[in-house]
Motif scaffolding. Sequence first.
Motif, PDB file in Angstrom:
ATOM      1  N   VAL A   1      -1.269   4.177  11.243  1.00 57.17           N
ATOM      2  CA  VAL A   1      -0.529   3.037  10.721  1.00 57.17           C
ATOM      3  C   VAL A   1      -1.486   1.913  10.375  1.00 57.17           C
ATOM      4  O   VAL A   1      -2.326   1.528  11.172  1.00 57.17           O
ATOM      5  N   ASP A   2      -1.365   1.400   9.176  1.00 60.60           N
ATOM      6  CA  ASP A   2      -2.058   0.189   8.770  1.00 60.60           C
ATOM      7  C   ASP A   2      -1.000  -0.873   8.617  1.00 60.60           C
ATOM      8  O   ASP A   2      -0.044  -0.691   7.876  1.00 60.60           O
TER       9      ASP A   2
ATOM     10  N   GLY B   1      -6.115  -7.709   5.344  1.00 60.17           N
ATOM     11  CA  GLY B   1      -6.523  -6.356   5.037  1.00 60.17           C
ATOM     12  C   GLY B   1      -6.910  -5.544   6.256  1.00 60.17           C
ATOM     13  O   GLY B   1      -7.315  -4.397   6.128  1.00 60.17           O
ATOM     14  N   ALA B   2      -6.829  -6.121   7.437  1.00 60.90           N
ATOM     15  CA  ALA B   2      -7.273  -5.423   8.633  1.00 60.90           C
ATOM     16  C   ALA B   2      -6.367  -4.263   8.968  1.00 60.90           C
ATOM     17  O   ALA B   2      -5.166  -4.313   8.755  1.00 60.90           O
TER      18      ALA B   2
ATOM     19  N   LEU C   1      -1.600  -4.596   1.552  1.00 60.78           N
ATOM     20  CA  LEU C   1      -1.759  -5.465   2.717  1.00 60.78           C
ATOM     21  C   LEU C   1      -2.294  -6.838   2.332  1.00 60.78           C
ATOM     22  O   LEU C   1      -1.919  -7.853   2.926  1.00 60.78           O
ATOM     23  N   LYS C   2      -3.177  -6.876   1.356  1.00 62.49           N
ATOM     24  CA  LYS C   2      -3.795  -8.146   0.957  1.00 62.49           C
ATOM     25  C   LYS C   2      -2.759  -9.137   0.443  1.00 62.49           C
ATOM     26  O   LYS C   2      -2.868 -10.340   0.673  1.00 62.49           O
TER      27      LYS C   2
ATOM     28  N   GLU D   1       4.004  -1.936   7.104  1.00 62.63           N
ATOM     29  CA  GLU D   1       3.178  -0.875   7.660  1.00 62.63           C
ATOM     30  C   GLU D   1       2.905   0.131   6.549  1.00 62.63           C
ATOM     31  O   GLU D   1       3.832   0.552   5.853  1.00 62.63           O
ATOM     32  N   VAL D   2       1.651   0.469   6.378  1.00 65.41           N
ATOM     33  CA  VAL D   2       1.259   1.451   5.382  1.00 65.41           C
ATOM     34  C   VAL D   2       0.894   2.737   6.120  1.00 65.41           C
ATOM     35  O   VAL D   2      -0.014   2.747   6.945  1.00 65.41           O
TER      36      VAL D   2
END
Length: 295
Positions: free
Chosen positions: A26-27, A37-38, A88-89, A96-97
Amino acid sequence: MAASSVVAASSMVVVNMKPKEFQPSVDSTTVNEPLIGATTNTRTNSTISSTVSPHNNGGHHGNNTFKIFVGYDSREDIAYQVCRHSILKRASVPVEVIPIKQQDLRDAGLYWRERGTTESTEFSFTRFLTPYLSDFHGWSMFVDCDFLYLADVKELTDLIDDKYAIMCVHHDYTPKENTKMDGVIQTSYPRKNWSSMVIYNCGHPKNKILTPQLVSTQTGAFLHRFMWLNDNEIGSVPFAWNFLVGHNEVDLSDPETLPKAIHYTSGGPWFESWKIASLLWSGLVRWRSTREIKR
């Protein structure tokens, strides 16, 4: 039965080998997170739908996390990384990606169909497991990995309407080429590219048909043409959110034609045979520079 559990993972998916369990990497980001971007892991041992709730008449509500499943192909890891970073940016809402990796689904017993000659990517059919992986709850999105987002996905969630089972761009698209940039056969069929970016009303009764059994056995025509739905159950999204390179055009006098998400459907600079697209390449450079700064 929970479809999945979220666990800490950075470059790979960790799979619990019990049948019918899938644990994606999960990102994620939240509105107040300083490093947009974390790659972070915000929770563990929770079901994949634990923070997603249905929308009411569209829009993103409260602090609910919007789940975005991205098709992952081992040949296109760099495309996934750029797509993830671009989402995300720019996100001003919690997202969540989550990469959908075919081998991990196979290992978990959630996907078993043999790969066909017309499947151009590893996620040609796994994409349709998005509602299942969301425990048939709330709204989630699937998107191909070769997308570059130029706008905040909040604008996209604001378009959501509960009366639809899915929402997507209704392209009228016929490929001009016979092969894609990596040499894969380019197929043409009704509703081509509709399934490349879909927002799923995962709790809609009609979508509960999308189980591992059905996705592993049904025809490509049935799935990619959304044949389990009536036409009036498929909502429309402006083409700016799935702007096909080489097909859609920008009219400078019409702001509605400016792309919000560019889809490099025929290939990108991650393939040697493709000339570098300056916009996507610059996104890749920015992503790499971000990684270097974090080191």
